[in-house]
Design a protein around this motif. Structure first.
Motif, PDB file in Angstrom:
ATOM      1  N   SER A 255       0.840  -1.201   0.000  1.00 40.58           N
ATOM      2  CA  SER A 255       0.000   0.000   0.000  1.00 40.58           C
ATOM      3  C   SER A 255       0.879   1.256   0.000  1.00 40.58           C
ATOM      4  O   SER A 255       2.084   1.189   0.291  1.00 40.58           O
ATOM      5  CB  SER A 255      -0.901   0.002   1.231  1.00 40.58           C
ATOM      6  OG  SER A 255      -0.102   0.195   2.376  1.00 40.58           O
ATOM      7  N   GLU A 258       2.518   1.903   3.318  1.00 40.04           N
ATOM      8  CA  GLU A 258       3.640   0.972   3.555  1.00 40.04           C
ATOM      9  C   GLU A 258       4.889   1.443   2.818  1.00 40.04           C
ATOM     10  O   GLU A 258       5.999   1.368   3.338  1.00 40.04           O
ATOM     11  CB  GLU A 258       3.270  -0.433   3.077  1.00 40.04           C
ATOM     12  CG  GLU A 258       2.349  -1.170   4.018  1.00 40.04           C
ATOM     13  CD  GLU A 258       2.048  -2.553   3.494  1.00 40.04           C
ATOM     14  OE1 GLU A 258       1.409  -2.671   2.435  1.00 40.04           O
ATOM     15  OE2 GLU A 258       2.453  -3.514   4.157  1.00 40.04           O
ATOM     16  N   VAL A 310      -5.877   1.477  15.197  1.00 41.73           N
ATOM     17  CA  VAL A 310      -6.143   0.750  13.945  1.00 41.73           C
ATOM     18  C   VAL A 310      -4.846   0.802  13.144  1.00 41.73           C
ATOM     19  O   VAL A 310      -4.346   1.874  12.824  1.00 41.73           O
ATOM     20  CB  VAL A 310      -7.310   1.406  13.174  1.00 41.73           C
ATOM     21  CG1 VAL A 310      -7.521   0.716  11.834  1.00 41.73           C
ATOM     22  CG2 VAL A 310      -8.582   1.351  14.011  1.00 41.73           C
ATOM     23  N   GLU A 311      -4.288  -0.354  12.878  1.00 40.06           N
ATOM     24  CA  GLU A 311      -2.984  -0.418  12.207  1.00 40.06           C
ATOM     25  C   GLU A 311      -2.822  -1.786  11.565  1.00 40.06           C
ATOM     26  O   GLU A 311      -3.590  -2.710  11.850  1.00 40.06           O
ATOM     27  CB  GLU A 311      -1.856  -0.207  13.243  1.00 40.06           C
ATOM     28  CG  GLU A 311      -1.852  -1.288  14.311  1.00 40.06           C
ATOM     29  CD  GLU A 311      -0.891  -1.024  15.464  1.00 40.06           C
ATOM     30  OE1 GLU A 311       0.120  -0.362  15.273  1.00 40.06           O
ATOM     31  OE2 GLU A 311      -1.169  -1.514  16.577  1.00 40.06           O
ATOM     32  N   THR A 312      -1.819  -1.914  10.718  1.00 38.52           N
ATOM     33  CA  THR A 312      -1.532  -3.209  10.096  1.00 38.52           C
ATOM     34  C   THR A 312      -0.607  -4.000  11.018  1.00 38.52           C
ATOM     35  O   THR A 312       0.376  -3.463  11.518  1.00 38.52           O
ATOM     36  CB  THR A 312      -0.839  -2.994   8.735  1.00 38.52           C
ATOM     37  OG1 THR A 312      -1.713  -2.219   7.924  1.00 38.52           O
ATOM     38  CG2 THR A 312      -0.549  -4.321   8.039  1.00 38.52           C
ATOM     39  N   TYR A 314       1.766  -7.355  10.986  1.00 37.24           N
ATOM     40  CA  TYR A 314       2.402  -8.287  10.052  1.00 37.24           C
ATOM     41  C   TYR A 314       2.573  -9.646  10.725  1.00 37.24           C
ATOM     42  O   TYR A 314       3.111  -9.726  11.838  1.00 37.24           O
ATOM     43  CB  TYR A 314       3.756  -7.732   9.605  1.00 37.24           C
ATOM     44  CG  TYR A 314       3.592  -6.451   8.822  1.00 37.24           C
ATOM     45  CD1 TYR A 314       3.312  -6.489   7.463  1.00 37.24           C
ATOM     46  CD2 TYR A 314       3.662  -5.208   9.461  1.00 37.24           C
ATOM     47  CE1 TYR A 314       3.120  -5.318   6.746  1.00 37.24           C
ATOM     48  CE2 TYR A 314       3.468  -4.029   8.748  1.00 37.24           C
ATOM     49  CZ  TYR A 314       3.202  -4.095   7.392  1.00 37.24           C
ATOM     50  OH  TYR A 314       2.997  -2.945   6.691  1.00 37.24           O
ATOM     51  N   GLU A 322      -1.079 -14.827  13.977  1.00 37.19           N
ATOM     52  CA  GLU A 322      -2.240 -14.521  13.131  1.00 37.19           C
ATOM     53  C   GLU A 322      -3.542 -14.806  13.897  1.00 37.19           C
ATOM     54  O   GLU A 322      -4.467 -13.985  13.905  1.00 37.19           O
ATOM     55  CB  GLU A 322      -2.196 -15.337  11.834  1.00 37.19           C
ATOM     56  CG  GLU A 322      -3.323 -14.956  10.889  1.00 37.19           C
ATOM     57  CD  GLU A 322      -3.195 -15.610   9.515  1.00 37.19           C
ATOM     58  OE1 GLU A 322      -2.726 -16.767   9.438  1.00 37.19           O
ATOM     59  OE2 GLU A 322      -3.577 -14.966   8.534  1.00 37.19           O
ATOM     60  N   HIS A 331     -10.058  -5.268  15.105  1.00 32.80           N
ATOM     61  CA  HIS A 331     -10.058  -3.992  14.382  1.00 32.80           C
ATOM     62  C   HIS A 331      -8.717  -3.699  13.721  1.00 32.80           C
ATOM     63  O   HIS A 331      -8.592  -2.745  12.958  1.00 32.80           O
ATOM     64  CB  HIS A 331     -10.403  -2.848  15.355  1.00 32.80           C
ATOM     65  CG  HIS A 331      -9.491  -2.830  16.542  1.00 32.80           C
ATOM     66  ND1 HIS A 331      -9.567  -3.770  17.553  1.00 32.80           N
ATOM     67  CD2 HIS A 331      -8.462  -2.016  16.870  1.00 32.80           C
ATOM     68  CE1 HIS A 331      -8.628  -3.512  18.453  1.00 32.80           C
ATOM     69  NE2 HIS A 331      -7.948  -2.467  18.058  1.00 32.80           N
ATOM     70  N   LYS A 332      -7.676  -4.491  14.015  1.00 33.82           N
ATOM     71  CA  LYS A 332      -6.369  -4.265  13.367  1.00 33.82           C
ATOM     72  C   LYS A 332      -6.331  -5.096  12.078  1.00 33.82           C
ATOM     73  O   LYS A 332      -6.916  -6.172  12.023  1.00 33.82           O
ATOM     74  CB  LYS A 332      -5.223  -4.668  14.310  1.00 33.82           C
ATOM     75  CG  LYS A 332      -5.185  -3.817  15.595  1.00 33.82           C
ATOM     76  CD  LYS A 332      -3.892  -3.966  16.369  1.00 33.82           C
ATOM     77  CE  LYS A 332      -3.982  -3.398  17.780  1.00 33.82           C
ATOM     78  NZ  LYS A 332      -3.473  -2.044  17.941  1.00 33.82           N
ATOM     79  N   ARG A 333      -5.635  -4.575  11.069  1.00 35.93           N
ATOM     80  CA  ARG A 333      -5.568  -5.283   9.776  1.00 35.93           C
ATOM     81  C   ARG A 333      -4.437  -6.309   9.816  1.00 35.93           C
ATOM     82  O   ARG A 333      -3.310  -5.971  10.203  1.00 35.93           O
ATOM     83  CB  ARG A 333      -5.267  -4.296   8.636  1.00 35.93           C
ATOM     84  CG  ARG A 333      -6.380  -3.329   8.311  1.00 35.93           C
ATOM     85  CD  ARG A 333      -5.934  -2.384   7.193  1.00 35.93           C
ATOM     86  NE  ARG A 333      -4.811  -1.545   7.609  1.00 35.93           N
ATOM     87  CZ  ARG A 333      -4.954  -0.356   8.206  1.00 35.93           C
ATOM     88  NH1 ARG A 333      -6.149   0.135   8.444  1.00 35.93           N
ATOM     89  NH2 ARG A 333      -3.889   0.347   8.558  1.00 35.93           N
ATOM     90  N   ILE A 334      -4.738  -7.523   9.387  1.00 36.59           N
ATOM     91  CA  ILE A 334      -3.699  -8.560   9.363  1.00 36.59           C
ATOM     92  C   ILE A 334      -3.072  -8.583   7.973  1.00 36.59           C
ATOM     93  O   ILE A 334      -3.788  -8.589   6.973  1.00 36.59           O
ATOM     94  CB  ILE A 334      -4.324  -9.947   9.661  1.00 36.59           C
ATOM     95  CG1 ILE A 334      -4.814  -9.987  11.115  1.00 36.59           C
ATOM     96  CG2 ILE A 334      -3.332 -11.061   9.378  1.00 36.59           C
ATOM     97  CD1 ILE A 334      -5.522 -11.277  11.491  1.00 36.59           C
ATOM     98  N   LYS A 335      -1.758  -8.595   7.927  1.00 38.02           N
ATOM     99  CA  LYS A 335      -1.108  -8.780   6.625  1.00 38.02           C
ATOM    100  C   LYS A 335      -0.106  -9.923   6.731  1.00 38.02           C
ATOM    101  O   LYS A 335       0.794  -9.904   7.574  1.00 38.02           O
ATOM    102  CB  LYS A 335      -0.413  -7.490   6.178  1.00 38.02           C
ATOM    103  CG  LYS A 335       0.240  -7.665   4.815  1.00 38.02           C
ATOM    104  CD  LYS A 335       0.523  -6.383   4.112  1.00 38.02           C
ATOM    105  CE  LYS A 335       1.187  -6.685   2.766  1.00 38.02           C
ATOM    106  NZ  LYS A 335       1.431  -5.503   1.979  1.00 38.02           N
TER     107      LYS A 335
END
Ligand code: B12
Ligand code: SF4
Length: 448
Positions: A255, A258, A310-312, A314, A322, A331-335
């Motif tokens: 993104s 990133e 709220v954040e990614t 890793y 995970e 609410h946090k984004r998993i990458k």
């Protein structure tokens, strides 16, 4: 020899020695004098250890690889400003880490300069980076492990989160070590209590679940997220660039925020993604007051903003981390990313397995594996996974559920996803004796 005898510098040095003007370095460094020197150089606390004590025997071997003749160590701390470290703004927190890192290196350097000026051989062990990158990831890449030395020097103990907590400054410190080839007149000992309160706020705040309430540390979870823009995370990004078909494909994988973050890391020093375990820790006399006054306020003002951010995050696919993020921080984004921790030798395999072992994923598996490595590296190992625990022993012990006989190079190619298992089985470079599902289950416990 005649030529060197007539050299002006040689003549001068010999003249000084004859006149007794050459200063002999002290046989022993006076502890009080040395303490004052370190504090004047900018240290905020200091302790001394000798390398004769058995607790530091392994550390001495490592240090001798960089500095021969190590007799004693000066362990010191530099304090970090708390509110910056605690801030959910990564830029503020990282600035504090980077600047204290820089200060700590400077303090070590000043101590060495002073000691060198009186003829004492002294060595400043880097606070963090740069490290001995040619050893990555097979061996430890740091020259001096500051934590065990600081503990021996009476500067604190490791808390549940495995950072050293100073009795006064808490965990808002970075550690430095200067190694000397001269004895010191008095040495310190570990303090007789642990400043950690066992409140487990570090467990609650860590986004990846790296810190377990029992003090176990999930190295893979921490390094994959927090060190996304360091070492293995960087390598993973390079591979993303290489694997992208075109700019549009790359933009789907990385993104814009990133990219911006990575550029900042490359331009200004790598940015940590968390360190929340340090941020929330209330331990230490100078830190504890507000927490004792109102735990509720500490939770609301320090812990919650980090948890709610709220954040990614890793993670390695199908790892304990995970599952942890999905459950605790929906609410946090998993990458999903790679962390570059892959073994290329049997030694690295043995060192690395405990670091990437996924305890929760392994639950329900009860199996003994006999590995026989052939080819360039010949070695036998017994690996047992039972009750969420991993044990590794040299040689073959007990009755195996699965025997794996593998050409070492082929095996590590398979682990790195560069060689197909089917091809390896067909060409008999890898041979299994026992149910193949146990090999699949083994792989699941060590995702990278
Ligand atoms: C390796 C390392 C890491 C690793 C492992 C962390 C760890 N717990 O050891 C990672 C990359 C995850 C890491 C993260 C962080 N680190 Co760090 N890190 C180090 C380093 C280089 C060596 C640590 C060490 O001595 N380990 C050995 C033993 C004593 O520790 P351990 O916990 O039992 O060992 C674990 C790991 O080291 C690892 N390990 C052991 N052997 C090997 C071998 C190989 C090949 C590999 C790959 C790993 C590995 O596995 C062990 C179990 O998980 C030191 C700097 C230095 N030169 O000393 C800084 C240091 C420990 N880190 C520090 C800090 C501040 C952090 C972070 C807060 C960074 C940040 N800003 O986010 C986080 C905190 C994570 C945490 N809760 O521990 C400070 C801690 C200060 C303090 N008060 O104690 C140090 C001392 C740097 C400094 N000079 O001040 N770090
Ligand atoms: S946050 Fe609490 S449990 Fe974690 S290290 Fe600090 S005092 Fe110990």
């Amino acid at each position: 020899m005649a030529k060197i005898d007539s050299h002006p510098n040689v003549i001068e040095v010999r003249r000084r020695a004859e006149q007794g003007r050459a200063e002999a370095p002290p046989a022993v460094l006076d502890a009080e004098w040395l303490r004052r020197l370190c504090m004047a150089a900018g240290a905020e606390d200091v302790g001394f250890v000798d390398f004769e004590r058995p607790e530091l025997a392994d550390e001495r071997v490592q240090i001798e690889r960089a500095f021969l003749g190590a007799k004693a160590a000066i362990s010191f701390v530099c304090r970090m400003n708390r509110e910056n470290v605690r801030s959910p703004a990564r830029s503020a927190s990282n600035l504090e880490f980077h600047l204290t890192n820089h200060d700590t290196n400077e303090v070590g350097r000043r101590i060495v300069t002073e000691l060198e000026s009186i003829g004492v051989r002294a060595f400043n062990g880097n606070v963090g980076f740069p490290m001995e990158a040619d050893r990555f990831p097979s061996e430890r890449i740091w020259v001096v492990a500051h934590k065990p030395i600081a503990v021996e020097a009476g500067l604190g103990h490791m808390g549940i989160h495995r950072n050293v907590i100073h009795p006064k400054f808490g965990n808002f410190i970075l550690l430095g070590t200067v190694v000397v080839d001269t004895e010191i007149s008095a040495y310190d000992r570990p303090i007789d209590y642990n400043p950690c309160l066992e409140c487990k706020l570090c467990v609650a705040a860590c986004p990846t679940g790296a810190i377990n309430p029992d003090g176990r540390f999930d190295f893979s979870a921490c390094i994959t997220h927090n060190y996304r823009e360091f070492l293995g995370g960087f390598e993973n990004w390079v591979e993303t660039v290489v694997e992208s078909k075109d700019a549009k494909d790359y933009r789907q994988r990385m993104s814009e925020p990133e990219n911006a973050s990575l550029w900042q890391s490359l331009g200004f020093g790598p940015n940590y993604k968390a360190a929340y375990c340090v941020s929330v820790c209330p331990a230490g006399e100078d830190v504890l007051g507000p927490y004792l006054d109102s735990r509720k306020t500490h939770l609301a003002n320090v812990v919650k903003p980090l948890q709610n951010k709220v954040e990614t995050v890793y993670v390695v696919a199908n790892s304990d981390a995970e599952a942890h993020v999905a459950k605790r921080f929906p609410h946090k984004r998993i990458k999903r990313v790679g962390n570059g921790l892959r073994a290329r030798t049997v030694d690295a395999f043995v060192v690395g397995l405990p670091l990437i072992f996924q305890r929760e994923v392994s639950r329900g598996l009860d199996a003994t594996y006999h590995f026989t490595f052939t080819g360039a590296e010949q070695r036998k190992l017994t690996i047992v996974i039972r009750d969420g625990e991993l044990t590794i022993a040299e040689g073959h012990e007990g009755e195996p559920d699965l025997r794996v006989r593998a050409d070492a190079a082929t095996w590590f190619g398979f682990v790195a996803k560069e060689r197909s298992l089917v091809w390896a089985l067909l060409t008999r470079r890898i041979r299994l004796s026992g149910p193949p599902r146990l090999l699949v289950a083994f792989g699941r416990c060590f995702p990278n």
